[in-house]
Write an enzyme that holds these catalytic residues in place. Sequence first.
Site, mmCIF file in Angstrom:
data_model
loop_
_atom_site.group_PDB
_atom_site.id
_atom_site.type_symbol
_atom_site.label_atom_id
_atom_site.label_comp_id
_atom_site.label_asym_id
_atom_site.label_seq_id
_atom_site.Cartn_x
_atom_site.Cartn_y
_atom_site.Cartn_z
ATOM 1 N N HIS A 265 39.272 50.656 45.466
ATOM 2 C CA HIS A 265 39.143 49.214 45.639
ATOM 3 C C HIS A 265 37.691 48.765 45.538
ATOM 4 C CE1 HIS A 265 43.025 47.448 46.177
ATOM 5 N NE2 HIS A 265 42.525 46.371 46.746
ATOM 6 N N ARG A 268 37.284 47.906 42.041
ATOM 7 C CA ARG A 268 38.004 46.658 41.760
ATOM 8 C C ARG A 268 37.203 45.458 42.270
ATOM 9 N NH1 ARG A 268 43.154 44.503 40.717
ATOM 10 N NH2 ARG A 268 43.961 42.997 42.245
#
Length: 320
Positions: A265, A268
Site C-alpha cells: 500500500h 499505491r
Amino acid sequence: MEGQATELQLAVEKYLNFLTIERGLSRNTVDSYARDLGKYCTYLQEVGVIAPAVITKKQVRDFATHLAEVPGKGGKPLSARSVARIVVAVRGFHKFLLLEKITETDPAAAVNPPTIGTRLPKAVPVESVTKLVESPDISTPTGLRDRAILEFLYSTGARISEVINVDLDDLSLPETAAGSGGNRSGAVRLFGKGNKERIVPVGSFALEAIENYRVRARPGLAAHGKGSAALFLNARGGRLTRQGAWLILKKAAERAQLTEEISPHTLRHSYATHLLAGGADIRVVQELLGHSSVTTTQIYTKVTAETLREVFASSHPRAR
C-alpha cells in the site's frame, strides 16, 4: 465451536454468504468479516446469548466497550481503528438481519464506532522508490520477476491482490509507436473490490521489466508447474501468493536499506501522491485507483498539501 451450530452462528454464515454472493466481496474481505463477527459471537455466547432476536442495544454497546478495554493477544487493548472496524461489521450484520426479517429490530443502529483520527497515507520520495525497484538482482530469474513486480506495483498503483491475480492475457504490450521517440505505452486489466474491472496504463519502465521477466525468467519458472495463466509465478511454477509478494517487497526494502516503512500500500499511496503532485486531475487518479467515490481519493490531496507546507516551512526565510 464444537457441537451443533447455534442460531446466531447460522445467521452469521448466512450474512457471510450474502457478502460473497450478493455483494461480490473478495475472499480476504469476507474472511475479515468472519473473524470480526466471530469475536462478536464468542462474546455473546459468554453472556448467554445464542439467538439474534434477543440481542439488546446494551449488549452491543457492552461488546464495543469490551473490545476497547480488554487486552488482546498482544496484552494490549485493540486500537480505536480496530474497534471501529469490528463495530462497523456488527452494524452491517444487524442491518442485514433486519432486512431479511430474521429480527424485528436493529440493536446496533444507535451504536456508533469510536471516533478515530484521520491517518494520512505515507508516501515515500521518488528517490526511495527508485532504490526499491532497482534493488533485485536481475541476473537471476527470481530477481527479474521481483523487479517486474515492483515496477508493476508503482507503475499501476494496483492493490497487492490485484497484482497476484493478473493473468498474461490481461496485459496489453504494444509495439513501439512510430515517431514516438521510442516511448512505449501499455495497459493492464485489473479486477478490484467487488470484482470491478478497470484498465490502467503501464509505464515504459514497468513494460521493460515485465518483458525481460516474460522472456528470460517466466518460462523457467513455469516449467516447474502445471501451466498457470498467471503473469507472476512462484518458484514452483504456480501463481504467486499474497504472502510471497509481501516477502518480495520486504526483502527489496532491506536490500535498498530504506528507512521508510514499506508495504504494497505504500507504493499505491506513493503512486497516487506523485501523480497529484505532478498535476494529475483527482478524478483521473480516482479512476486509476479504482475508487468508487472521489471522496476516498481526496485524502491524497491532503498529503500533497502537507508536503507543500513542509517545503514552505523549511525553505521560505519568513516561514518561521
